[in-house]
Design a protein around this motif. Structure first.
Motif, PDB file in Angstrom:
ATOM      1  N   SER A 198       1.029  -1.213  -0.618  1.00  0.00           N
ATOM      2  CA  SER A 198      -0.289   0.059  -0.251  1.00  0.00           C
ATOM      3  C   SER A 198       0.932   1.097   0.374  1.00  0.00           C
ATOM      4  O   SER A 198       2.480   0.869  -0.273  1.00  0.00           O
ATOM      5  CB  SER A 198      -0.784   0.509   1.553  1.00  0.00           C
ATOM      6  OG  SER A 198      -0.152   0.114   2.270  1.00  0.00           O
ATOM      7  N   ASP A 199       0.004   2.190   0.099  1.00  0.00           N
ATOM      8  CA  ASP A 199       1.023   3.579   0.492  1.00  0.00           C
ATOM      9  C   ASP A 199       0.005   4.343   1.347  1.00  0.00           C
ATOM     10  O   ASP A 199      -0.260   3.621   2.245  1.00  0.00           O
ATOM     11  CB  ASP A 199       1.097   4.632  -0.484  1.00  0.00           C
ATOM     12  CG  ASP A 199      -0.146   5.244  -1.373  1.00  0.00           C
ATOM     13  OD1 ASP A 199      -1.622   4.838  -0.268  1.00  0.00           O
ATOM     14  OD2 ASP A 199      -0.420   5.342  -2.883  1.00  0.00           O
ATOM     15  N   THR A 217      -3.614   5.003   1.149  1.00  0.00           N
ATOM     16  CA  THR A 217      -4.435   3.592   1.538  1.00  0.00           C
ATOM     17  C   THR A 217      -3.969   2.510   1.895  1.00  0.00           C
ATOM     18  O   THR A 217      -4.862   1.979   3.056  1.00  0.00           O
ATOM     19  CB  THR A 217      -3.990   2.898   0.120  1.00  0.00           C
ATOM     20  OG1 THR A 217      -2.540   2.258  -0.076  1.00  0.00           O
ATOM     21  CG2 THR A 217      -4.349   3.789  -1.164  1.00  0.00           C
ATOM     22  N   HIS A 218      -2.865   2.714   3.209  1.00  0.00           N
ATOM     23  CA  HIS A 218      -2.454   1.987   4.035  1.00  0.00           C
ATOM     24  C   HIS A 218      -3.600   1.777   5.429  1.00  0.00           C
ATOM     25  O   HIS A 218      -4.141   0.967   6.073  1.00  0.00           O
ATOM     26  CB  HIS A 218      -1.562   2.057   4.629  1.00  0.00           C
ATOM     27  CG  HIS A 218      -0.924   1.048   5.590  1.00  0.00           C
ATOM     28  ND1 HIS A 218      -1.032  -0.871   6.257  1.00  0.00           N
ATOM     29  CD2 HIS A 218      -1.194   1.340   7.500  1.00  0.00           C
ATOM     30  CE1 HIS A 218      -0.574  -0.966   6.426  1.00  0.00           C
ATOM     31  NE2 HIS A 218      -0.186  -0.127   7.487  1.00  0.00           N
ATOM     32  N   GLY A 241      -5.156  -0.495   3.950  1.00  0.00           N
ATOM     33  CA  GLY A 241      -3.894  -1.673   4.142  1.00  0.00           C
ATOM     34  C   GLY A 241      -4.216  -1.958   5.622  1.00  0.00           C
ATOM     35  O   GLY A 241      -4.526  -3.328   5.286  1.00  0.00           O
ATOM     36  N   GLY A 242      -4.135  -1.500   5.815  1.00  0.00           N
ATOM     37  CA  GLY A 242      -4.054  -1.639   7.867  1.00  0.00           C
ATOM     38  C   GLY A 242      -5.365  -2.772   8.118  1.00  0.00           C
ATOM     39  O   GLY A 242      -5.031  -3.788   9.099  1.00  0.00           O
ATOM     40  N   THR A 261       3.574  -6.356   5.628  1.00  0.00           N
ATOM     41  CA  THR A 261       3.756  -4.859   4.492  1.00  0.00           C
ATOM     42  C   THR A 261       4.788  -4.408   3.984  1.00  0.00           C
ATOM     43  O   THR A 261       5.440  -4.281   4.761  1.00  0.00           O
ATOM     44  CB  THR A 261       2.600  -4.024   5.894  1.00  0.00           C
ATOM     45  OG1 THR A 261       3.903  -3.593   6.988  1.00  0.00           O
ATOM     46  CG2 THR A 261       1.458  -5.112   6.476  1.00  0.00           C
ATOM     47  N   VAL A 300       4.448  -0.986   2.593  1.00  0.00           N
ATOM     48  CA  VAL A 300       3.891   0.877   2.509  1.00  0.00           C
ATOM     49  C   VAL A 300       4.631   2.072   1.955  1.00  0.00           C
ATOM     50  O   VAL A 300       5.813   2.153   2.818  1.00  0.00           O
ATOM     51  CB  VAL A 300       3.800   0.970   3.939  1.00  0.00           C
ATOM     52  CG1 VAL A 300       2.872   2.444   3.883  1.00  0.00           C
ATOM     53  CG2 VAL A 300       3.001   0.697   4.791  1.00  0.00           C
TER      54      VAL A 300
END
Length: 438
Positions: free
Chosen positions: A53-54, A57-58, A62-63, A78, A80
Protein backbone atom coordinates in the motif's frame (compact mmCIF):
# COMPACT_ATOMS: atom_id res chain seq x y z
CA UNK A 1 -25.55 -6.50 -19.74
CA UNK A 2 -22.66 -8.82 -20.55
CA UNK A 3 -20.44 -8.87 -17.47
CA UNK A 4 -17.06 -10.17 -16.44
CA UNK A 5 -18.70 -12.97 -14.46
CA UNK A 6 -19.46 -14.76 -17.73
CA UNK A 7 -15.75 -15.22 -18.41
CA UNK A 8 -13.82 -15.44 -15.16
CA UNK A 9 -12.37 -18.62 -13.77
CA UNK A 10 -12.92 -20.82 -16.81
CA UNK A 11 -11.95 -21.42 -20.41
CA UNK A 12 -14.52 -20.40 -23.04
CA UNK A 13 -14.42 -21.29 -26.73
CA UNK A 14 -15.32 -17.99 -28.40
CA UNK A 15 -16.90 -17.24 -31.76
CA UNK A 16 -13.74 -15.27 -32.63
CA UNK A 17 -11.92 -18.59 -32.95
CA UNK A 18 -9.91 -18.33 -29.76
CA UNK A 19 -10.39 -20.06 -26.45
CA UNK A 20 -10.30 -17.37 -23.80
CA UNK A 21 -9.09 -18.15 -20.33
CA UNK A 22 -9.40 -15.46 -17.68
CA UNK A 23 -7.67 -16.81 -14.56
CA UNK A 24 -9.46 -14.51 -12.11
CA UNK A 25 -11.14 -16.66 -9.49
CA UNK A 26 -13.40 -14.11 -7.79
CA UNK A 27 -14.75 -10.58 -8.13
CA UNK A 28 -16.41 -9.42 -4.92
CA UNK A 29 -18.04 -6.00 -4.60
CA UNK A 30 -19.85 -5.54 -1.31
CA UNK A 31 -19.72 -4.05 2.17
CA UNK A 32 -18.67 -7.45 3.56
CA UNK A 33 -15.67 -7.75 1.26
CA UNK A 34 -13.12 -8.14 4.11
CA UNK A 35 -15.02 -11.13 5.49
CA UNK A 36 -15.17 -12.60 2.02
CA UNK A 37 -11.46 -11.93 1.58
CA UNK A 38 -10.80 -13.91 4.77
CA UNK A 39 -12.89 -16.80 3.44
CA UNK A 40 -11.07 -16.66 0.13
CA UNK A 41 -7.67 -16.60 1.85
CA UNK A 42 -8.59 -19.62 3.97
CA UNK A 43 -9.01 -21.67 0.80
CA UNK A 44 -5.66 -20.69 -0.72
CA UNK A 45 -3.28 -22.81 1.36
CA UNK A 46 -0.92 -19.84 1.64
CA UNK A 47 0.46 -18.93 5.03
CA UNK A 48 2.41 -15.69 4.36
CA UNK A 49 0.68 -12.65 2.82
CA UNK A 50 2.31 -9.34 1.91
CA UNK A 51 0.14 -6.20 1.92
CA UNK A 52 1.41 -3.50 -0.48
CA UNK A 53 0.00 0.00 0.00
CA UNK A 54 1.07 3.64 0.28
CA UNK A 55 0.70 6.50 2.74
CA UNK A 56 -2.85 7.13 1.50
CA UNK A 57 -4.24 3.63 1.14
CA UNK A 58 -2.66 2.00 4.18
CA UNK A 59 -4.68 4.01 6.75
CA UNK A 60 -7.75 3.82 4.52
CA UNK A 61 -7.87 0.06 3.99
CA UNK A 62 -4.39 -1.48 4.08
CA UNK A 63 -4.24 -1.73 7.85
CA UNK A 64 -7.74 -3.20 8.04
CA UNK A 65 -6.86 -5.74 5.36
CA UNK A 66 -3.71 -6.78 7.24
CA UNK A 67 -5.66 -7.07 10.52
CA UNK A 68 -8.41 -9.15 8.91
CA UNK A 69 -5.94 -11.63 7.43
CA UNK A 70 -3.92 -11.79 10.65
CA UNK A 71 -7.09 -12.43 12.67
CA UNK A 72 -7.81 -15.35 10.33
CA UNK A 73 -4.48 -16.92 11.31
CA UNK A 74 -2.25 -15.86 8.44
CA UNK A 75 1.23 -14.39 8.79
CA UNK A 76 1.01 -10.86 7.41
CA UNK A 77 3.79 -8.48 6.43
CA UNK A 78 3.47 -5.05 4.88
CA UNK A 79 5.26 -2.79 2.44
CA UNK A 80 4.01 0.81 2.69
CA UNK A 81 5.35 3.32 0.18
CA UNK A 82 5.82 6.66 1.97
CA UNK A 83 4.55 8.74 -0.95
CA UNK A 84 1.17 10.44 -0.78
CA UNK A 85 1.34 11.36 -4.48
CA UNK A 86 3.59 11.00 -7.55
CA UNK A 87 4.50 7.38 -6.84
CA UNK A 88 5.77 5.98 -10.16
CA UNK A 89 5.60 2.37 -11.40
CA UNK A 90 9.29 2.34 -12.20
CA UNK A 91 12.20 -0.02 -11.66
CA UNK A 92 13.18 1.13 -8.12
CA UNK A 93 9.65 0.72 -6.76
CA UNK A 94 9.18 -2.66 -8.42
CA UNK A 95 12.51 -3.86 -7.07
CA UNK A 96 11.57 -2.70 -3.57
CA UNK A 97 8.46 -4.90 -3.60
CA UNK A 98 10.33 -7.84 -5.13
CA UNK A 99 12.95 -7.55 -2.39
CA UNK A 100 10.23 -7.45 0.28
CA UNK A 101 8.60 -10.57 -1.18
CA UNK A 102 11.90 -12.43 -0.95
CA UNK A 103 12.66 -11.15 2.56
CA UNK A 104 9.30 -12.20 3.98
CA UNK A 105 8.83 -15.38 1.99
CA UNK A 106 5.42 -14.09 0.95
CA UNK A 107 3.26 -16.56 -0.92
CA UNK A 108 0.57 -14.07 -1.95
CA UNK A 109 0.82 -10.29 -2.49
CA UNK A 110 -2.16 -8.03 -1.85
CA UNK A 111 -2.32 -4.68 -3.65
CA UNK A 112 -4.34 -2.22 -1.56
CA UNK A 113 -4.88 0.83 -3.71
CA UNK A 114 -5.58 1.65 -7.32
CA UNK A 115 -3.48 2.27 -10.43
CA UNK A 116 0.19 2.55 -9.51
CA UNK A 117 0.02 0.25 -6.49
CA UNK A 118 -1.75 -2.33 -8.62
CA UNK A 119 0.79 -2.17 -11.47
CA UNK A 120 3.80 -2.32 -9.15
CA UNK A 121 2.38 -5.27 -7.21
CA UNK A 122 1.19 -7.07 -10.33
CA UNK A 123 4.60 -6.90 -12.01
CA UNK A 124 6.67 -7.57 -8.88
CA UNK A 125 4.57 -10.62 -7.96
CA UNK A 126 4.72 -11.85 -11.55
CA UNK A 127 8.51 -11.62 -11.59
CA UNK A 128 8.67 -13.42 -8.23
CA UNK A 129 6.21 -16.10 -9.41
CA UNK A 130 3.61 -15.63 -6.70
CA UNK A 131 -0.09 -14.76 -7.17
CA UNK A 132 -1.59 -11.47 -6.15
CA UNK A 133 -4.97 -10.16 -5.01
CA UNK A 134 -6.45 -6.66 -5.30
CA UNK A 135 -8.29 -4.70 -2.62
CA UNK A 136 -9.48 -1.66 -4.56
CA UNK A 137 -9.76 1.76 -2.96
CA UNK A 138 -11.03 3.84 -5.89
CA UNK A 139 -12.82 3.39 -9.25
CA UNK A 140 -9.90 5.11 -10.90
CA UNK A 141 -8.53 2.88 -13.69
CA UNK A 142 -9.11 -0.20 -15.83
CA UNK A 143 -6.13 -2.25 -14.72
CA UNK A 144 -7.68 -4.17 -11.82
CA UNK A 145 -8.47 -7.19 -14.01
CA UNK A 146 -5.80 -6.69 -16.67
CA UNK A 147 -3.08 -9.18 -17.50
CA UNK A 148 -0.55 -6.48 -18.39
CA UNK A 149 1.29 -3.92 -16.27
CA UNK A 150 1.53 -0.25 -17.24
CA UNK A 151 5.03 0.78 -16.17
CA UNK A 152 7.37 3.72 -16.70
CA UNK A 153 10.96 2.88 -17.66
CA UNK A 154 13.46 5.52 -18.78
CA UNK A 155 10.63 8.04 -18.93
CA UNK A 156 8.62 5.97 -21.43
CA UNK A 157 5.31 4.42 -20.54
CA UNK A 158 5.48 0.76 -21.47
CA UNK A 159 3.00 -2.08 -21.18
CA UNK A 160 4.55 -5.42 -20.25
CA UNK A 161 3.04 -8.89 -19.92
CA UNK A 162 2.35 -9.87 -16.32
CA UNK A 163 -0.52 -11.80 -14.77
CA UNK A 164 -4.07 -11.11 -13.71
CA UNK A 165 -5.14 -10.75 -10.10
CA UNK A 166 -6.47 -14.00 -8.68
CA UNK A 167 -9.28 -12.08 -6.98
CA UNK A 168 -10.64 -8.53 -6.78
CA UNK A 169 -12.35 -7.12 -3.69
CA UNK A 170 -14.04 -3.73 -3.32
CA UNK A 171 -16.43 -2.02 -0.92
CA UNK A 172 -18.80 0.34 -2.80
CA UNK A 173 -18.94 2.70 0.18
CA UNK A 174 -15.15 3.07 0.06
CA UNK A 175 -15.22 3.57 -3.72
CA UNK A 176 -17.88 6.27 -3.43
CA UNK A 177 -15.81 8.15 -0.82
CA UNK A 178 -12.70 8.16 -3.01
CA UNK A 179 -11.26 11.59 -3.78
CA UNK A 180 -13.21 13.21 -6.58
CA UNK A 181 -10.15 13.36 -8.82
CA UNK A 182 -9.89 9.55 -8.66
CA UNK A 183 -13.51 9.12 -9.70
CA UNK A 184 -12.82 11.56 -12.53
CA UNK A 185 -9.76 9.50 -13.46
CA UNK A 186 -11.76 6.28 -13.63
CA UNK A 187 -14.36 7.90 -15.81
CA UNK A 188 -11.63 9.36 -18.04
CA UNK A 189 -9.98 5.96 -18.40
CA UNK A 190 -13.30 4.32 -19.27
CA UNK A 191 -14.57 7.03 -21.64
CA UNK A 192 -11.30 6.78 -23.56
CA UNK A 193 -12.51 3.37 -24.75
CA UNK A 194 -14.73 5.31 -27.17
CA UNK A 195 -11.53 5.93 -29.14
CA UNK A 196 -9.66 2.69 -28.47
CA UNK A 197 -12.64 0.69 -29.74
CA UNK A 198 -12.77 2.86 -32.86
CA UNK A 199 -9.04 2.39 -33.47
CA UNK A 200 -9.41 -1.37 -33.02
CA UNK A 201 -12.36 -1.53 -35.40
CA UNK A 202 -10.53 0.67 -37.93
CA UNK A 203 -7.52 -1.69 -37.91
CA UNK A 204 -9.83 -4.69 -38.20
CA UNK A 205 -11.80 -3.15 -41.05
CA UNK A 206 -8.81 -2.06 -43.13
CA UNK A 207 -6.15 -4.64 -42.29
CA UNK A 208 -8.06 -7.58 -40.85
CA UNK A 209 -6.41 -7.20 -37.45
CA UNK A 210 -8.10 -9.83 -35.22
CA UNK A 211 -11.07 -8.45 -33.29
CA UNK A 212 -13.02 -10.41 -30.70
CA UNK A 213 -16.67 -9.29 -30.75
CA UNK A 214 -17.24 -10.62 -27.22
CA UNK A 215 -14.36 -8.61 -25.79
CA UNK A 216 -15.52 -5.58 -27.78
CA UNK A 217 -19.02 -5.85 -26.33
CA UNK A 218 -17.68 -6.42 -22.82
CA UNK A 219 -16.09 -2.97 -23.01
CA UNK A 220 -18.71 -1.20 -25.11
CA UNK A 221 -21.89 -1.82 -23.11
CA UNK A 222 -20.76 -0.61 -19.66
CA UNK A 223 -18.94 2.26 -21.36
CA UNK A 224 -22.21 3.46 -22.86
CA UNK A 225 -23.99 3.02 -19.52
CA UNK A 226 -21.40 5.13 -17.69
CA UNK A 227 -21.50 7.86 -20.32
CA UNK A 228 -25.25 8.08 -19.72
CA UNK A 229 -24.74 8.11 -15.92
CA UNK A 230 -22.27 11.01 -15.68
CA UNK A 231 -24.62 13.11 -13.54
CA UNK A 232 -24.92 10.23 -11.05
CA UNK A 233 -21.15 10.00 -10.80
CA UNK A 234 -20.96 13.73 -10.27
CA UNK A 235 -23.25 13.40 -7.24
CA UNK A 236 -21.38 10.28 -6.02
CA UNK A 237 -24.45 8.10 -6.38
CA UNK A 238 -23.39 4.72 -5.01
CA UNK A 239 -24.97 2.73 -7.84
CA UNK A 240 -23.36 4.93 -10.50
CA UNK A 241 -19.95 4.52 -8.84
CA UNK A 242 -20.48 0.77 -8.63
CA UNK A 243 -21.33 0.69 -12.36
CA UNK A 244 -18.19 2.65 -13.13
CA UNK A 245 -16.09 0.15 -11.20
CA UNK A 246 -17.78 -2.78 -12.94
CA UNK A 247 -17.12 -1.13 -16.30
CA UNK A 248 -13.46 -0.78 -15.41
CA UNK A 249 -13.28 -4.43 -14.31
CA UNK A 250 -14.99 -5.50 -17.53
CA UNK A 251 -12.38 -3.58 -19.49
CA UNK A 252 -9.60 -5.41 -17.67
CA UNK A 253 -11.25 -8.75 -18.33
CA UNK A 254 -11.50 -7.89 -22.03
CA UNK A 255 -7.75 -7.25 -22.07
CA UNK A 256 -7.14 -10.54 -20.31
CA UNK A 257 -9.33 -12.30 -22.89
CA UNK A 258 -7.35 -11.07 -25.90
CA UNK A 259 -4.00 -11.14 -24.11
CA UNK A 260 -3.12 -7.48 -24.62
CA UNK A 261 -4.48 -3.95 -24.09
CA UNK A 262 -5.90 -3.48 -27.62
CA UNK A 263 -9.58 -3.19 -26.54
CA UNK A 264 -8.78 -0.41 -24.07
CA UNK A 265 -5.76 1.51 -25.33
CA UNK A 266 -5.50 3.36 -28.61
CA UNK A 267 -4.54 6.80 -29.84
CA UNK A 268 -6.05 8.46 -26.76
CA UNK A 269 -3.57 6.54 -24.61
CA UNK A 270 -0.71 7.40 -26.95
CA UNK A 271 -1.38 11.08 -26.26
CA UNK A 272 -1.35 10.43 -22.52
CA UNK A 273 1.89 8.45 -22.74
CA UNK A 274 3.55 11.26 -24.68
CA UNK A 275 2.47 13.75 -22.02
CA UNK A 276 3.98 11.46 -19.39
CA UNK A 277 7.23 11.54 -21.30
CA UNK A 278 7.19 15.34 -21.34
CA UNK A 279 6.63 15.31 -17.59
CA UNK A 280 9.58 12.96 -17.16
CA UNK A 281 11.66 15.47 -19.13
CA UNK A 282 10.54 18.25 -16.78
CA UNK A 283 8.47 20.14 -19.34
CA UNK A 284 5.21 19.81 -17.39
CA UNK A 285 4.05 18.36 -14.08
CA UNK A 286 3.07 14.71 -13.75
CA UNK A 287 -0.70 14.30 -13.89
CA UNK A 288 -3.32 11.60 -13.48
CA UNK A 289 -3.42 9.04 -16.28
CA UNK A 290 -7.22 8.97 -16.30
CA UNK A 291 -7.51 12.75 -16.46
CA UNK A 292 -5.08 12.79 -19.38
CA UNK A 293 -6.96 10.03 -21.22
CA UNK A 294 -10.28 11.80 -20.71
CA UNK A 295 -8.85 15.05 -22.05
CA UNK A 296 -7.16 13.21 -24.93
CA UNK A 297 -10.54 11.73 -25.88
CA UNK A 298 -11.89 15.21 -26.64
CA UNK A 299 -9.08 15.72 -29.17
CA UNK A 300 -9.23 12.28 -30.75
CA UNK A 301 -12.94 12.71 -31.47
CA UNK A 302 -11.92 15.81 -33.46
CA UNK A 303 -9.54 13.71 -35.56
CA UNK A 304 -12.21 11.09 -36.22
CA UNK A 305 -14.68 13.79 -37.22
CA UNK A 306 -12.33 14.71 -40.08
CA UNK A 307 -12.92 11.39 -41.85
CA UNK A 308 -16.03 12.58 -43.76
CA UNK A 309 -13.96 15.45 -45.17
CA UNK A 310 -11.52 13.15 -46.96
CA UNK A 311 -13.15 12.95 -50.38
CA UNK A 312 -11.08 10.25 -52.02
CA UNK A 313 -8.97 7.54 -50.43
CA UNK A 314 -5.64 6.46 -51.86
CA UNK A 315 -3.60 3.32 -51.38
CA UNK A 316 -1.80 3.98 -48.07
CA UNK A 317 1.73 5.27 -48.35
CA UNK A 318 4.12 3.02 -46.43
CA UNK A 319 5.79 4.59 -43.43
CA UNK A 320 9.40 5.48 -44.20
CA UNK A 321 11.70 5.27 -41.20
CA UNK A 322 14.46 7.31 -42.76
CA UNK A 323 17.73 8.35 -41.19
CA UNK A 324 16.57 11.86 -40.26
CA UNK A 325 13.63 10.39 -38.35
CA UNK A 326 15.89 7.89 -36.58
CA UNK A 327 18.29 10.67 -35.60
CA UNK A 328 15.44 12.72 -34.16
CA UNK A 329 14.13 9.70 -32.25
CA UNK A 330 17.55 9.03 -30.71
CA UNK A 331 17.94 12.65 -29.69
CA UNK A 332 14.45 13.04 -28.24
CA UNK A 333 13.85 9.63 -26.65
CA UNK A 334 17.37 8.95 -25.42
CA UNK A 335 17.51 5.55 -23.71
CA UNK A 336 14.02 4.76 -24.99
CA UNK A 337 14.89 5.31 -28.67
CA UNK A 338 15.55 1.65 -29.40
CA UNK A 339 12.07 0.74 -28.14
CA UNK A 340 10.44 3.40 -30.32
CA UNK A 341 12.39 2.41 -33.44
CA UNK A 342 11.57 -1.26 -32.95
CA UNK A 343 7.85 -0.54 -32.47
CA UNK A 344 7.63 1.47 -35.69
CA UNK A 345 9.65 -1.08 -37.65
CA UNK A 346 7.24 -3.83 -36.54
CA UNK A 347 4.23 -1.76 -37.51
CA UNK A 348 5.64 -0.80 -40.91
CA UNK A 349 6.44 -4.43 -41.68
CA UNK A 350 3.02 -5.64 -40.54
CA UNK A 351 1.10 -3.06 -42.56
CA UNK A 352 3.21 -3.69 -45.67
CA UNK A 353 2.37 -7.38 -45.44
CA UNK A 354 -1.35 -6.60 -45.26
CA UNK A 355 -1.66 -4.02 -48.04
CA UNK A 356 -3.92 -6.31 -50.08
CA UNK A 357 -6.61 -6.08 -47.39
CA UNK A 358 -6.98 -2.36 -48.12
CA UNK A 359 -8.30 -2.63 -51.69
CA UNK A 360 -11.97 -1.91 -52.20
CA UNK A 361 -12.51 0.37 -49.24
CA UNK A 362 -14.14 3.75 -49.69
CA UNK A 363 -14.77 6.64 -47.34
CA UNK A 364 -18.46 5.69 -47.27
CA UNK A 365 -17.82 2.04 -46.35
CA UNK A 366 -15.33 2.97 -43.61
CA UNK A 367 -17.73 5.49 -42.09
CA UNK A 368 -20.52 2.91 -42.17
CA UNK A 369 -18.35 0.44 -40.24
CA UNK A 370 -17.53 3.06 -37.59
CA UNK A 371 -20.96 4.71 -37.37
CA UNK A 372 -22.19 3.04 -34.14
CA UNK A 373 -19.34 4.61 -32.15
CA UNK A 374 -19.58 7.92 -34.03
CA UNK A 375 -23.19 8.22 -32.92
CA UNK A 376 -22.07 8.53 -29.28
CA UNK A 377 -19.79 11.51 -29.73
CA UNK A 378 -22.27 14.19 -28.63
CA UNK A 379 -23.07 12.21 -25.45
CA UNK A 380 -19.38 11.64 -24.77
CA UNK A 381 -18.66 15.36 -25.06
CA UNK A 382 -21.52 16.19 -22.71
CA UNK A 383 -20.36 13.61 -20.16
CA UNK A 384 -16.77 14.87 -20.28
CA UNK A 385 -18.11 18.33 -19.55
CA UNK A 386 -20.19 17.09 -16.61
CA UNK A 387 -17.14 15.30 -15.20
CA UNK A 388 -14.88 18.35 -15.57
CA UNK A 389 -12.49 16.74 -18.06
CA UNK A 390 -13.35 18.43 -21.36
CA UNK A 391 -11.46 21.64 -20.61
CA UNK A 392 -8.64 20.25 -18.45
CA UNK A 393 -5.79 21.46 -20.67
CA UNK A 394 -4.64 24.33 -18.45
CA UNK A 395 -4.81 22.20 -15.32
CA UNK A 396 -2.80 19.47 -17.06
CA UNK A 397 -0.27 22.03 -18.36
CA UNK A 398 -0.98 21.11 -21.96
CA UNK A 399 -0.92 24.15 -24.24
CA UNK A 400 -1.15 24.51 -28.01
CA UNK A 401 2.58 23.93 -28.73
CA UNK A 402 2.49 20.74 -26.62
CA UNK A 403 -0.65 19.60 -28.43
CA UNK A 404 0.95 20.10 -31.83
CA UNK A 405 4.09 18.23 -30.79
CA UNK A 406 1.96 15.46 -29.34
CA UNK A 407 -0.18 15.03 -32.43
CA UNK A 408 2.93 14.88 -34.61
CA UNK A 409 4.79 12.30 -32.52
CA UNK A 410 2.47 10.31 -30.23
CA UNK A 411 2.07 7.62 -32.91
CA UNK A 412 5.73 6.73 -32.42
CA UNK A 413 5.28 5.22 -28.97
CA UNK A 414 3.49 2.00 -29.95
CA UNK A 415 3.25 -0.42 -32.85
CA UNK A 416 -0.56 -0.22 -32.73
CA UNK A 417 -2.52 0.99 -35.78
CA UNK A 418 -4.73 4.01 -35.02
CA UNK A 419 -6.41 6.93 -36.73
CA UNK A 420 -3.00 8.65 -36.83
CA UNK A 421 -1.63 5.87 -39.03
CA UNK A 422 -4.68 6.08 -41.26
CA UNK A 423 -4.20 9.82 -41.75
CA UNK A 424 -0.46 9.43 -42.32
CA UNK A 425 -1.12 6.72 -44.89
CA UNK A 426 -3.39 9.16 -46.74
CA UNK A 427 -0.69 11.87 -46.49
CA UNK A 428 -3.18 13.94 -44.49
CA UNK A 429 -1.51 14.25 -41.09
CA UNK A 430 -0.31 17.85 -41.47
CA UNK A 431 -3.75 18.86 -42.76
CA UNK A 432 -5.48 17.02 -39.89
CA UNK A 433 -3.32 18.57 -37.16
CA UNK A 434 -3.91 22.05 -38.56
CA UNK A 435 -7.65 21.42 -38.85
CA UNK A 436 -7.96 20.08 -35.29
CA UNK A 437 -5.95 22.90 -33.73
CA UNK A 438 -7.78 25.51 -35.76
Amino acid sequence: MLTAQAWIGRSVACACGQTHHVPIEKVCIGSDMLERLKAYAAAQHAEVWLIVSDANTHPLLGGATASALAAAGHKVDTHVFPETHDLLPDRPQIEAVRRRIRETGAQVAVAVGSGVINDITRYASFKESIPYVVVATAPSMDGYASSVAALQFDGLKTTLPAHTARAIFADPSVLARAPWELIQAGFGDLVGKTISLLDWKLAHTLYQEPLCAAAYELVQKPLKACIDAAEGLRSRDAEAVRELFLGLVNAGVAMAMVGNSRPCSGSEHHLSHFWDLLAYKGRRAHASHGHQVGYATTWMMKFYRLLPQIDELVQPRPRTLDMSWREWVREFYGDGAETVEAAQARKAERLAARQDHWRGWSRKSILAALQPEFSWFAQVERALGVMGLADAGARLEIDRPILQETFEHAWELRDRYTIFDFLAGQDRMAWAVEAVLG
